[in-house]
Design a protein around this motif. Sequence first.
Motif, PDB file in Angstrom:
ATOM      1  N   MET A 128       0.938  -1.308   0.011  1.00  0.00           N
ATOM      2  CA  MET A 128       0.016   0.049   0.131  1.00  0.00           C
ATOM      3  C   MET A 128       0.966   1.162  -0.003  1.00  0.00           C
ATOM      4  O   MET A 128       0.360   2.296  -0.555  1.00  0.00           O
ATOM      5  CB  MET A 128      -0.958   0.141   1.391  1.00  0.00           C
ATOM      6  CG  MET A 128      -1.932  -1.217   1.223  1.00  0.00           C
ATOM      7  SD  MET A 128      -3.312  -1.244  -0.067  1.00  0.00           S
ATOM      8  CE  MET A 128      -4.110   0.076   0.349  1.00  0.00           C
ATOM      9  N   SER A 129       2.051   0.966   0.768  1.00  0.00           N
ATOM     10  CA  SER A 129       3.191   2.211   0.619  1.00  0.00           C
ATOM     11  C   SER A 129       4.098   1.840   1.514  1.00  0.00           C
ATOM     12  O   SER A 129       4.289   0.852   2.189  1.00  0.00           O
ATOM     13  CB  SER A 129       2.154   3.250   1.677  1.00  0.00           C
ATOM     14  OG  SER A 129       2.963   4.425   2.058  1.00  0.00           O
ATOM     15  N   PRO A 130       5.184   2.779   1.244  1.00  0.00           N
ATOM     16  CA  PRO A 130       6.452   2.402   2.125  1.00  0.00           C
ATOM     17  C   PRO A 130       6.406   2.455   3.574  1.00  0.00           C
ATOM     18  O   PRO A 130       7.163   2.203   4.535  1.00  0.00           O
ATOM     19  CB  PRO A 130       7.803   3.173   1.580  1.00  0.00           C
ATOM     20  CG  PRO A 130       6.941   4.154   0.652  1.00  0.00           C
ATOM     21  CD  PRO A 130       5.381   3.840   0.314  1.00  0.00           C
ATOM     22  N   MET A 131       5.072   3.418   4.065  1.00  0.00           N
ATOM     23  CA  MET A 131       4.902   3.659   5.278  1.00  0.00           C
ATOM     24  C   MET A 131       4.118   2.377   5.757  1.00  0.00           C
ATOM     25  O   MET A 131       3.669   1.367   5.156  1.00  0.00           O
ATOM     26  CB  MET A 131       3.858   5.076   5.513  1.00  0.00           C
ATOM     27  CG  MET A 131       4.530   6.143   4.910  1.00  0.00           C
ATOM     28  SD  MET A 131       3.522   7.699   5.208  1.00  0.00           S
ATOM     29  CE  MET A 131       2.802   7.617   3.628  1.00  0.00           C
ATOM     30  N   THR A 132       4.317   2.614   7.264  1.00  0.00           N
ATOM     31  CA  THR A 132       3.628   1.521   7.917  1.00  0.00           C
ATOM     32  C   THR A 132       2.101   1.857   8.363  1.00  0.00           C
ATOM     33  O   THR A 132       2.049   2.883   9.020  1.00  0.00           O
ATOM     34  CB  THR A 132       4.370   1.031   9.194  1.00  0.00           C
ATOM     35  OG1 THR A 132       5.659   0.577   8.821  1.00  0.00           O
ATOM     36  CG2 THR A 132       3.901   0.033  10.217  1.00  0.00           C
ATOM     37  N   PHE A 133       1.228   1.117   8.282  1.00  0.00           N
ATOM     38  CA  PHE A 133      -0.258   1.382   8.766  1.00  0.00           C
ATOM     39  C   PHE A 133      -0.724   0.284   9.539  1.00  0.00           C
ATOM     40  O   PHE A 133      -0.322  -0.993   9.269  1.00  0.00           O
ATOM     41  CB  PHE A 133      -0.960   1.436   7.588  1.00  0.00           C
ATOM     42  CG  PHE A 133      -0.965   2.756   6.631  1.00  0.00           C
ATOM     43  CD1 PHE A 133      -1.139   3.999   6.861  1.00  0.00           C
ATOM     44  CD2 PHE A 133      -0.100   2.381   5.276  1.00  0.00           C
ATOM     45  CE1 PHE A 133      -0.753   5.051   6.338  1.00  0.00           C
ATOM     46  CE2 PHE A 133       0.157   3.494   4.504  1.00  0.00           C
ATOM     47  CZ  PHE A 133       0.083   4.497   4.848  1.00  0.00           C
ATOM     48  N   MET A 141      -8.496   0.933   3.654  1.00  0.00           N
ATOM     49  CA  MET A 141      -7.595   1.514   2.518  1.00  0.00           C
ATOM     50  C   MET A 141      -7.758   0.696   1.228  1.00  0.00           C
ATOM     51  O   MET A 141      -8.109   0.976   0.019  1.00  0.00           O
ATOM     52  CB  MET A 141      -6.155   1.821   2.618  1.00  0.00           C
ATOM     53  CG  MET A 141      -6.180   2.801   3.541  1.00  0.00           C
ATOM     54  SD  MET A 141      -4.331   3.096   4.354  1.00  0.00           S
ATOM     55  CE  MET A 141      -3.166   2.962   2.937  1.00  0.00           C
ATOM     56  N   LEU A 142      -7.490  -0.921   1.274  1.00  0.00           N
ATOM     57  CA  LEU A 142      -7.758  -1.691   0.007  1.00  0.00           C
ATOM     58  C   LEU A 142      -9.243  -1.423  -0.478  1.00  0.00           C
ATOM     59  O   LEU A 142      -9.265  -1.518  -1.558  1.00  0.00           O
ATOM     60  CB  LEU A 142      -7.604  -3.125   0.681  1.00  0.00           C
ATOM     61  CG  LEU A 142      -7.630  -4.185  -0.341  1.00  0.00           C
ATOM     62  CD1 LEU A 142      -6.637  -3.855  -1.400  1.00  0.00           C
ATOM     63  CD2 LEU A 142      -7.321  -5.399   0.154  1.00  0.00           C
ATOM     64  N   LEU A 143     -10.110  -1.533   0.420  1.00  0.00           N
ATOM     65  CA  LEU A 143     -11.419  -1.467  -0.027  1.00  0.00           C
ATOM     66  C   LEU A 143     -11.833  -0.373  -0.807  1.00  0.00           C
ATOM     67  O   LEU A 143     -12.373  -0.385  -1.880  1.00  0.00           O
ATOM     68  CB  LEU A 143     -12.616  -1.678   1.195  1.00  0.00           C
ATOM     69  CG  LEU A 143     -12.662  -2.936   1.746  1.00  0.00           C
ATOM     70  CD1 LEU A 143     -13.517  -2.930   2.975  1.00  0.00           C
ATOM     71  CD2 LEU A 143     -13.440  -3.975   1.029  1.00  0.00           C
ATOM     72  N   GLU A 144     -11.312   0.922  -0.432  1.00  0.00           N
ATOM     73  CA  GLU A 144     -11.291   2.007  -1.272  1.00  0.00           C
ATOM     74  C   GLU A 144     -10.818   2.169  -2.356  1.00  0.00           C
ATOM     75  O   GLU A 144     -11.074   2.436  -3.557  1.00  0.00           O
ATOM     76  CB  GLU A 144     -10.834   3.088  -0.076  1.00  0.00           C
ATOM     77  CG  GLU A 144     -11.164   4.500  -0.670  1.00  0.00           C
ATOM     78  CD  GLU A 144     -10.416   5.132  -2.070  1.00  0.00           C
ATOM     79  OE1 GLU A 144     -10.999   5.779  -3.084  1.00  0.00           O
ATOM     80  OE2 GLU A 144      -9.343   4.694  -2.097  1.00  0.00           O
TER      81      GLU A 144
END
Length: 160
Positions: A128-133, A141-144
């Motif tokens: 999703m990103s290099p950041m951690t969520f 986020m995935l559903l969106e």
Amino acid sequence: MLNITLLCVGKLKEPFYTQAAAEYAKRLSAYCKLSLVELPEERLPKDPSQAQIDAALAREADAIRAKLPPRCGLVALCVEGRPRSSEELAGLFTDWMNRGESHLVFLIGGSFGLHPSIKAEAGLRLSMSPMTFPHHLARVMLLEQVYRAFKINEGSNYHK
């Protein structure tokens, strides 16, 4: 209609995550048949050793395999995955549908991620990103992003 399963290790607890996920699930009903499968996260001690974490991840991987539908396309969300833009994800959906994929499974691990063996089985590793969520936020986020991919592919102005 494309079947999409969101297979998640861990349950949503916070109402704001639950409400956001439900909103995107409702929106996605016009584009796909969405299923949500939640598996329990393995219990670990407060400060687990790497061996304890590895064993827990292996047990979770076995539980994941038991829930995978036959002949599904498996997408693992993981830090080693390749980040994709929203347009690239939309293109992947077009490719999957053109190839006749009927069932996609997006896999989100728990707080310690996914076992390497299950990541290796995935046809696609996605970051999703290099950041951690938090993994709960990753679900929303995935559903969106799945919803956005369908909107991009239909030519909607949702994606600006």
